[in-house]
Design a protein around this motif. Structure first.
Motif, mmCIF file in Angstrom:
data_model
loop_
_atom_site.group_PDB
_atom_site.id
_atom_site.type_symbol
_atom_site.label_atom_id
_atom_site.label_comp_id
_atom_site.label_asym_id
_atom_site.label_seq_id
_atom_site.Cartn_x
_atom_site.Cartn_y
_atom_site.Cartn_z
ATOM 1 N N GLN A 73 10.633 -8.388 -7.816
ATOM 2 C CA GLN A 73 10.849 -8.889 -9.173
ATOM 3 C C GLN A 73 11.663 -10.176 -9.133
ATOM 4 O OE1 GLN A 73 13.378 -6.494 -11.703
ATOM 5 N NE2 GLN A 73 12.220 -7.089 -13.536
ATOM 6 N N GLU A 74 12.708 -10.197 -8.320
ATOM 7 C CA GLU A 74 13.530 -11.402 -8.202
ATOM 8 C C GLU A 74 12.704 -12.564 -7.653
ATOM 9 O OE1 GLU A 74 15.776 -14.504 -6.443
ATOM 10 O OE2 GLU A 74 14.678 -13.024 -5.230
ATOM 11 N N LEU A 75 11.757 -12.274 -6.789
ATOM 12 C CA LEU A 75 10.896 -13.302 -6.227
ATOM 13 C C LEU A 75 9.955 -13.888 -7.279
ATOM 14 C CD1 LEU A 75 10.325 -14.571 -3.423
ATOM 15 C CD2 LEU A 75 8.674 -12.721 -3.033
ATOM 16 N N GLY A 76 9.720 -13.132 -8.343
ATOM 17 C CA GLY A 76 8.856 -13.599 -9.421
ATOM 18 C C GLY A 76 7.474 -12.985 -9.416
ATOM 19 N N LEU A 77 7.239 -11.995 -8.563
ATOM 20 C CA LEU A 77 5.922 -11.371 -8.506
ATOM 21 C C LEU A 77 5.712 -10.473 -9.722
ATOM 22 C CD1 LEU A 77 6.142 -12.508 -5.650
ATOM 23 C CD2 LEU A 77 5.052 -10.425 -4.812
ATOM 24 N N ASN A 78 4.460 -10.410 -10.178
ATOM 25 C CA ASN A 78 4.164 -9.604 -11.363
ATOM 26 C C ASN A 78 3.096 -8.547 -11.125
ATOM 27 O OD1 ASN A 78 1.896 -11.224 -11.191
ATOM 28 N ND2 ASN A 78 2.147 -12.195 -13.202
ATOM 29 N N ASN A 79 2.563 -8.450 -9.912
ATOM 30 C CA ASN A 79 1.477 -7.504 -9.664
ATOM 31 C C ASN A 79 1.528 -7.006 -8.229
ATOM 32 O OD1 ASN A 79 -1.689 -7.249 -8.684
ATOM 33 N ND2 ASN A 79 -1.340 -6.425 -10.728
ATOM 34 N N LEU A 80 1.279 -5.713 -8.052
ATOM 35 C CA LEU A 80 1.199 -5.100 -6.738
ATOM 36 C C LEU A 80 -0.116 -4.347 -6.601
ATOM 37 C CD1 LEU A 80 4.809 -3.621 -6.475
ATOM 38 C CD2 LEU A 80 3.960 -5.750 -5.460
ATOM 39 N N ILE A 99 7.614 0.431 -11.353
ATOM 40 C CA ILE A 99 6.854 -0.809 -11.565
ATOM 41 C C ILE A 99 6.820 -1.151 -13.057
ATOM 42 C CG2 ILE A 99 4.500 -1.758 -11.488
ATOM 43 C CD1 ILE A 99 4.223 -0.252 -8.759
ATOM 44 N N GLY A 100 6.565 -0.145 -13.890
ATOM 45 C CA GLY A 100 6.533 -0.365 -15.331
ATOM 46 C C GLY A 100 7.866 -0.800 -15.882
ATOM 47 N N THR A 114 13.128 1.257 -4.764
ATOM 48 C CA THR A 114 13.714 0.490 -5.866
ATOM 49 C C THR A 114 14.304 -0.824 -5.361
ATOM 50 O OG1 THR A 114 15.802 1.733 -5.683
ATOM 51 C CG2 THR A 114 14.165 2.548 -7.244
ATOM 52 N N ARG A 115 14.879 -0.823 -4.158
ATOM 53 C CA ARG A 115 15.383 -2.092 -3.609
ATOM 54 C C ARG A 115 14.242 -3.078 -3.389
ATOM 55 N NH1 ARG A 115 18.383 1.502 -0.353
ATOM 56 N NH2 ARG A 115 17.116 1.044 1.511
ATOM 57 N N GLU A 116 13.138 -2.595 -2.854
ATOM 58 C CA GLU A 116 12.004 -3.490 -2.594
ATOM 59 C C GLU A 116 11.429 -4.035 -3.900
ATOM 60 O OE1 GLU A 116 11.757 -4.476 0.265
ATOM 61 O OE2 GLU A 116 11.703 -2.910 1.789
ATOM 62 N N LEU A 117 11.302 -3.186 -4.895
ATOM 63 C CA LEU A 117 10.783 -3.656 -6.176
ATOM 64 C C LEU A 117 11.728 -4.661 -6.824
ATOM 65 C CD1 LEU A 117 9.307 -0.343 -7.633
ATOM 66 C CD2 LEU A 117 8.059 -2.263 -6.612
ATOM 67 N N TRP A 148 0.808 -1.214 0.000
ATOM 68 C CA TRP A 148 0.000 0.000 0.000
ATOM 69 C C TRP A 148 0.849 1.276 0.000
ATOM 70 C CZ3 TRP A 148 0.638 3.566 3.836
ATOM 71 C CH2 TRP A 148 1.222 3.134 5.034
ATOM 72 N N TYR A 149 2.048 1.232 0.569
ATOM 73 C CA TYR A 149 2.849 2.409 0.879
ATOM 74 C C TYR A 149 3.793 2.833 -0.243
ATOM 75 C CZ TYR A 149 5.985 -1.503 1.870
ATOM 76 O OH TYR A 149 6.707 -2.674 1.770
ATOM 77 N N ALA A 150 3.666 2.252 -1.429
ATOM 78 C CA ALA A 150 4.623 2.524 -2.508
ATOM 79 C C ALA A 150 4.725 4.014 -2.821
ATOM 80 C CB ALA A 150 4.232 1.742 -3.758
ATOM 81 N N ALA A 151 3.609 4.730 -2.837
ATOM 82 C CA ALA A 151 3.650 6.156 -3.174
ATOM 83 C C ALA A 151 4.393 6.961 -2.121
ATOM 84 C CB ALA A 151 2.237 6.691 -3.351
ATOM 85 N N TRP A 152 4.269 6.563 -0.853
ATOM 86 C CA TRP A 152 4.957 7.287 0.215
ATOM 87 C C TRP A 152 6.479 7.122 0.073
ATOM 88 C CZ3 TRP A 152 0.054 5.731 0.481
ATOM 89 C CH2 TRP A 152 -0.876 6.554 1.113
#
Length: 451
Positions: A85-92, A132-133, A78-81, A60-64
């Motif tokens: 991405q490395e984990l394989g997730l494709n949607n937030l 994200i894009g 950017t580290r969290e993203l 939820w806090y990405a914008a903050w």
């Protein structure tokens, strides 16, 4: 314990429901064929014509974090993203709204203050969406909240009426907060304030990329609100039904008038939000592109956090039943289903990252098994978003409580213990389980597996 700050009971307006209703419209997600956009075809989600299976998280806090302000941390974002991405997730699933106001435990700053907009937070969302894009991921953008932790619909009512109720106020026990908040749907002034933000967000151009949000394939869907309920009591649900359905239909129509390319979603929990009414769940989802369900076994009393070993077996069956019910409803509607929130405590219901997650793993396995069975068998369940991603954040205080001014944002929002439901970057067992689910996202496909 939250204190009472409400001066008078909210006075709902019975007028307004009819004026909020607009004609039913075709589903935007079905009509768009722009490259990279997520669309739906019957019960399936597609991206560039290939099946799009959601393996996601709530953040939820990405914008903050994305804000270029003293409360932001773009390097951490950017580290969290990168980790996700490395984990394989494709949607937030992320917040694209927060209404700053007087409610206890609501996050500050907000996107809106009642006197104007916080441009830095809008630009923080721009930065988050640009990142994200870049990673080929997509996001569900949530446009308000039924609950108080981001201000939400109750704060919009406050701006319209001058009155409000705090969630958890002992003078107003459950379901009074839900009943009071659900009065918004028939309050034309409060709904107008809500729609002002919807327009500002959907019609926005990203200040980082220069791309209109309406043209951005990183947006998967616009979501009306987080967990919007028609009420808490049966009486309120019956009283608000027409205004609630009118709000859904007319807001979906408004969004599609501004953005014909993206899907629209509701963000509802499912039958838990309607006191068991399947018919109202179906009616509520008739004007949106896909069905959502949220599952909270501890919050709903299905398990005891201090006795997970003794209560999990019965709780697991209730989870399976809830999944089956909403899979059946989605099949009857001919629409995809996303389990877009599901959370579970750490063992012993403690909050420290060093605590084990044996029963959380069993719970995630239950959700992921159902999703994978649907992928394999062509069912409506197209994926899930766990609640939530804590990443490298750690609680700043010994009591694990969020305080105004804290900057270590995590998936557990400010009204909750920090570490209650979120997964940390150190949760090796959980991360391995999620990776295993990612590896199975092409079950049942005969065509090449999408990225």
């Amino acid at each position: 314990m939250m204190r009472m700050n409400r001066r008078t009971l909210l006075a709902g307006s019975a007028a307004g429901a009819a004026s909020l209703w607009l004609p039913a419209c075709s589903m935007g997600g079905e009509e768009s064929s722009a490259p990279g956009f997520v669309t739906r075809e019957g019960m399936q989600l597609l991206r560039d014509g290939a099946p799009y299976r959601i393996v996601g998280a709530n953040m939820w806090y990405a914008a903050w974090l994305g804000a270029d302000a003293d409360y932001g941390d773009r390097a951490r974002l950017t580290r969290e993203l990168d980790r996700l991405q490395e984990l394989g997730l494709n949607n937030l699933r992320i917040m694209a709204a927060a209404e700053e106001g007087p409610l206890n435990n609501s996050i500050k700053p907000g996107f809106t203050t009642g006197e104007g907009n916080n441009g830095a937070l809008f630009e923080g969302l721009d930065f988050a969406m640009a990142e994200i894009g870049k990673r080929g991921m997509t996001a569900v953008l949530v446009l308000s909240n039924f609950w108080e932790w981001s201000g939400g619909l109750q704060t919009l009512l406050y701006r319209a009426t001058g009155d409000y109720m705090d969630m958890g106020d002992p003078a107003h026990p459950w379901p009074e907060f839900a009943d009071a908040t659900s009065e918004i749907y028939a309050n034309e002034q409060a709904v107008s304030l809500y729609r002002d933000h919807v327009r500002a967000m959907v019609d926005r151009t990203n200040s980082i990329t220069g791309m209109a949000y309406a043209d951005d394939p990183a947006v998967m869907s616009w979501q009306l609100a987080n967990e919007p309920r028609p009420g808490g009591s049966d009486e309120a649900i019956a009283r608000n039904r027409d205004a609630y359905l009118a709000w859904i239909a007319s807001t979906a129509e408004l969004i599609r008038s501004l953005d014909a390319s993206h899907m629209v979603s509701l963000g509802q929990e499912g039958t838990q939000a309607t006191n068991g009414s399947e018919e109202l769940v179906t009616a509520a989802h008739s004007h949106v592109d896909y069905v959502t369900a949220h599952i909270w076994p501890l919050n709903w009393g299905w398990v005891d956090g201090k006795d997970l070993e003794g209560t999990w077996p019965a709780g697991r069956q209730l989870v399976r039943d809830y999944l089956a019910t909403h899979s059946r409803l989605a099949t009857e509607m001919g629409k995809p289903l996303l389990i877009e929130e599901f959370g579970f405590p750490r063992d012993g219901e403690t909050y420290d990252p060093s605590t084990t997650t044996q029963f959380r793993q069993l719970y995630y396995d239950t959700i992921y098994d159902a999703v994978e069975a649907s992928w394999r068998d062509g069912g409506p369940m197209q994926g899930s978003n766990f609640w939530a991603w804590n990443g490298e954040a750690r609680a700043a205080h010994e009591d694990y409580r969020f305080q105004d001014g804290d900057r270590a944002y995590m998936g557990d929002p400010p009204h909750e213990p920090q570490g209650w439901y979120g997964n940390f970057d150190s949760d090796t067992a959980m991360l391995n389980l999620i990776r295993g689910h990612v590896d199975n996202k092409c079950l049942g496909l005969t065509e090449p597996c999408p990225a």
